[in-house]
Design a protein around this motif. Structure first.
Motif, PDB file in Angstrom:
ATOM      1  N   PHE A  17       0.812  -1.213   0.000  1.00 29.39           N
ATOM      2  CA  PHE A  17       0.000   0.000   0.000  1.00 29.39           C
ATOM      3  C   PHE A  17       0.853   1.273   0.000  1.00 29.39           C
ATOM      4  O   PHE A  17       1.968   1.285   0.538  1.00 29.39           O
ATOM      5  N   PRO A  18       0.306   2.357  -0.550  1.00 23.27           N
ATOM      6  CA  PRO A  18       0.982   3.661  -0.443  1.00 23.27           C
ATOM      7  C   PRO A  18       1.031   4.131   1.009  1.00 23.27           C
ATOM      8  O   PRO A  18       0.249   3.690   1.842  1.00 23.27           O
ATOM      9  N   LYS A  19       1.934   5.054   1.283  1.00 23.56           N
ATOM     10  CA  LYS A  19       2.127   5.549   2.640  1.00 23.56           C
ATOM     11  C   LYS A  19       0.893   6.276   3.179  1.00 23.56           C
ATOM     12  O   LYS A  19       0.619   6.273   4.374  1.00 23.56           O
ATOM     13  N   ASP A  20       0.135   6.911   2.298  1.00 20.97           N
ATOM     14  CA  ASP A  20      -0.972   7.751   2.764  1.00 20.97           C
ATOM     15  C   ASP A  20      -2.303   7.000   2.861  1.00 20.97           C
ATOM     16  O   ASP A  20      -3.345   7.615   3.066  1.00 20.97           O
ATOM     17  N   TYR A  21      -2.299   5.670   2.715  1.00 15.36           N
ATOM     18  CA  TYR A  21      -3.552   4.918   2.765  1.00 15.36           C
ATOM     19  C   TYR A  21      -3.923   4.630   4.215  1.00 15.36           C
ATOM     20  O   TYR A  21      -3.222   3.896   4.911  1.00 15.36           O
ATOM     21  N   ASN A  22      -5.054   5.221   4.648  1.00 18.15           N
ATOM     22  CA  ASN A  22      -5.530   4.933   6.002  1.00 18.15           C
ATOM     23  C   ASN A  22      -6.292   3.606   6.002  1.00 18.15           C
ATOM     24  O   ASN A  22      -6.466   2.962   4.969  1.00 18.15           O
ATOM     25  N   GLU A  23      -6.773   3.220   7.173  1.00 19.23           N
ATOM     26  CA  GLU A  23      -7.399   1.903   7.301  1.00 19.23           C
ATOM     27  C   GLU A  23      -8.647   1.776   6.428  1.00 19.23           C
ATOM     28  O   GLU A  23      -8.867   0.745   5.789  1.00 19.23           O
ATOM     29  N   GLU A  24      -9.448   2.832   6.370  1.00 13.34           N
ATOM     30  CA  GLU A  24     -10.671   2.762   5.568  1.00 13.34           C
ATOM     31  C   GLU A  24     -10.348   2.597   4.093  1.00 13.34           C
ATOM     32  O   GLU A  24     -10.988   1.811   3.385  1.00 13.34           O
ATOM     33  N   LYS A  25      -9.341   3.308   3.594  1.00 13.39           N
ATOM     34  CA  LYS A  25      -8.938   3.181   2.193  1.00 13.39           C
ATOM     35  C   LYS A  25      -8.420   1.773   1.900  1.00 13.39           C
ATOM     36  O   LYS A  25      -8.705   1.204   0.850  1.00 13.39           O
ATOM     37  N   ARG A  26      -7.647   1.234   2.850  1.00 16.50           N
ATOM     38  CA  ARG A  26      -7.084  -0.102   2.642  1.00 16.50           C
ATOM     39  C   ARG A  26      -8.190  -1.146   2.544  1.00 16.50           C
ATOM     40  O   ARG A  26      -8.177  -2.008   1.662  1.00 16.50           O
ATOM     41  N   VAL A  27      -9.154  -1.060   3.455  1.00 20.17           N
ATOM     42  CA  VAL A  27     -10.232  -2.047   3.461  1.00 20.17           C
ATOM     43  C   VAL A  27     -11.063  -1.948   2.190  1.00 20.17           C
ATOM     44  O   VAL A  27     -11.448  -2.959   1.598  1.00 20.17           O
ATOM     45  N   ARG A  28     -11.326  -0.725   1.743  1.00 23.56           N
ATOM     46  CA  ARG A  28     -12.123  -0.555   0.521  1.00 23.56           C
ATOM     47  C   ARG A  28     -11.373  -1.133  -0.681  1.00 23.56           C
ATOM     48  O   ARG A  28     -11.971  -1.805  -1.525  1.00 23.56           O
ATOM     49  N   PHE A  29     -10.073  -0.877  -0.748  1.00 26.52           N
ATOM     50  CA  PHE A  29      -9.275  -1.428  -1.847  1.00 26.52           C
ATOM     51  C   PHE A  29      -9.310  -2.950  -1.812  1.00 26.52           C
ATOM     52  O   PHE A  29      -9.492  -3.604  -2.849  1.00 26.52           O
ATOM     53  N   GLU A  30      -9.134  -3.551  -0.631  1.00 29.87           N
ATOM     54  CA  GLU A  30      -9.131  -5.000  -0.507  1.00 29.87           C
ATOM     55  C   GLU A  30     -10.478  -5.597  -0.889  1.00 29.87           C
ATOM     56  O   GLU A  30     -10.551  -6.647  -1.532  1.00 29.87           O
TER      57      GLU A  30
END
Length: 569
Positions: free
Chosen positions: A337-350
């Motif tokens: 993941f990019p450095k600026d990805y917060n938890e909500e962004k990570r979960v949505r991407f996954e």
């Protein structure tokens, strides 16, 4: 433990590889607080002090008393070790034979009621509260992956791998162990991922992956608002372990995972091991990636059964599987993941990636699709309906009566058809009819629904539905307000709940629920409307006859608005 000497928690902790120290009935006093500990489980330097009750007065009597007692224990663990060690010979033997100093010990406190869900809106410190739903999740996980389920228990107890066993005393920098894997790294541009993403291909041993992996879940205790669950199937794991044990051949297709943004990449330059700045990668490079030994750092997108088939177990296959568990033989594609990805962004991407890989396959259950849509498209009809059903399950007339997950009690009402056929039509933002809560909201709030005010809209819909449901609940015998189990047992069912939603839609369409000239919402006195509600008429409707039931309830119990009221509308 009151009311019973059989600990339900044994089925989780002992199967995970913990040992049990007998404690029930051994009373002691700390700082004027006297009591006993129901059960104690230990794993290396981790000591879990548990209270388990089968009494229905757990919230009012048992829990407050135990909470004070455990607060006294936490206030001075040194004093606890000395006092309790003098009272409990088995506990004293554990301390004497342990390789760990008392300062290396990690304590956790756990409370579980097997008969009643406890309200956790107030602080329960120092307890971690295990709900009955979470208990069933752990029970299912233990049955599937046996001892390897301890990593899920560690996460629940908020204990990090660096604090378990020899990691605690190893003296590593920052107390963190790292594993290095040979890998090929390419930038997101080369793999058509957005700026800041990187892709690593490497071989990893299943043992390292199992200890770090998570499969996102909506059920229970892990960030229930931004995650989802794919249940591990025990029968499938057994088939795969049989394959590993008999053929000893590795799986040749790759598993797909996500890796944290702090994943380190190293490369040997002039004989020196140097850290690589990922932003400088313009072509595929041969390097090493470094993964910290931390729980929940590797997100499994595809291949969870391949990874977990190597679990640490007690079955006939483990004699062979344990020999290959630490070998680097699983091909992994890891997306960093990019450095600026917060938890909500990570979960949505996954979630989006999981759908792209599995979305066309019929094996993805309806409930899982609804959960993922809640993350990926929060303004979609299914996502809004799913959000409302979860609010209804935790507050209002249907509190504790709806099944929020596959691990919830079987004597609760299933919700998938309520979401699809009741809530989607009444709450979706694309409704063209005059009988939806969205139309009522528009007239009342004079604004569209966006991601910014979505929570307000969901709360609005939940409140309107709760009011009409409360009207029925207040007029029937409380013993009937449970899931329907037979001809004369319980009233709640998808048919009844969908029927009440349709009754509300008729009331909105005919103007009985409307926005008045002064800007307030006018609605029936539901308590009066349902004073003589016909229980037998409701019970006669079964299966998917909710439309007919809703119309019957409306025509029998909701007055048609007077002409002057209709004109005002």
């Amino acid at each position: 433990m009151n009311a019973s000497s059989n600990n339900h928690l044994d089925s989780i902790f002992l199967s995970c590889g913990f040992s049990k120290i007998q404690s029930d009935g051994i009373h002691f006093t700390l700082t004027a607080q006297q009591g006993e500990i129901d059960c104690i489980y230990v794993y290396q330097n981790l000591i879990v002090l548990c209270e388990e009750t089968t009494g229905k007065d757990s919230a009012s009597k048992h829990l407050p008393k135990k909470k004070l007692f455990h607060q006294a224990i936490r206030k001075s663990y040194d004093e606890f070790l000395e006092v309790y060690g003098s009272k409990n010979k088995e506990f004293k033997k554990f301390l004497d034979e342990s390789e760990f100093h008392k300062d290396d010990l990690e304590f956790r406190h756990l409370y579980y009621s097997s008969v009643k869900d406890i309200d956790d809106s107030q602080s329960l410190e120092p307890f971690s509260l295990m709900s009955r739903e979470s208990f069933r999740y752990f029970e299912s996980t233990v049955k599937s992956i046996e001892k390897s389920a301890r990593f899920e228990v560690f996460k629940f107890l908020k204990i990090e791998l660096k604090d378990i066993g020899r990691n605690k005393i190893a003296g590593r920098p920052n107390n963190r162990a790292h594993h290095y894997f040979d890998a090929f790294i390419l930038s997101g541009k080369q793999s058509n991922y957005p700026e800041g993403f990187y892709v690593a291909s490497f071989y990893a041993d299943p043992e390292s992956l199992i200890s770090r992996s998570y499969v996102l879940r909506r059920e229970g205790w892990v960030h229930p608002d931004i995650s989802y669950q794919r249940v591990i199937k025990g029968t499938k794991l057994q088939e795969m372990r049989n394959h590993l044990s008999s053929d000893k051949k590795v799986y040749v297709n790759n598993v797909i995972v996500t890796l944290p943004s702090n994943t380190m990449v190293h490369k040997s330059i002039d004989g020196r091991d140097e850290t690589v700045d990922l932003s400088t990668i313009t072509e595929v490079i041969n390097a090493k990636i470094s993964l910290p030994e931390e729980l929940g750092t590797v997100g499994i997108i595809d291949g969870q059964h391949r990874i977990f088939s190597y679990y640490e177990g007690n079955d006939e296959f483990d004699k062979t599987v344990r020999k290959i568990r630490p070998r680097q033989n699983l091909l992994v594609t890891g997306i960093i993941f990019p450095k600026d990805y917060n938890e909500e962004k990570r979960v949505r991407f996954e979630a989006e990636l999981f759908l792209k890989i599995n979305g066309t396959q019929s094996r993805v259950p309806k409930e899982l699709r609804q959960d993922i849509e809640l993350i990926v498209e929060p303004l979609s009809p299914a996502a809004i309906a799913k959000s409302i059903i979860e609010r209804l399950a935790t507050k209002g007339a249907l509190k504790n009566q709806l099944r929020k997950s596959s691990f919830d009690a079987s004597n609760k009402v299933r919700t998938s058809s309520i979401v699809d056929f009741g809530l989607v039509p009444v709450a979706c933002l694309e409704s063209k009819g005059a009988n939806s809560l969205f139309k009522l909201w528009k007239s009342y709030k004079h604004e569209d629904v966006t991601e910014e005010n979505l929570n307000d809209y969901i709360e609005f819909c939940t409140s309107e539905l709760n009011e009409i449901l409360h009207g029925v609940r207040e007029n029937i015998d409380g013993k009937l307000w449970v899931a329907k189990a037979g001809r004369n047992q319980g009233l709640l069912s998808p048919t009844f709940i969908n029927g009440m939603i349709i009754c509300l839609r008729h009331a909105i369409e005919d103007g009985y629920v409307r926005v008045s000239a002064d800007g307030t919402i006018t609605k029936p006195d539901y308590n009066r409307s349902f004073k003589d509600i016909d229980i037998e008429m409701i019970r006669e409707h079964t299966s998917s006859t909710w439309a007919k039931l809703g119309k019957s309830i409306y025509e029998s119990h909701i007055d048609v608005p007077k002409e002057e009221d209709a004109e005002e509308k």
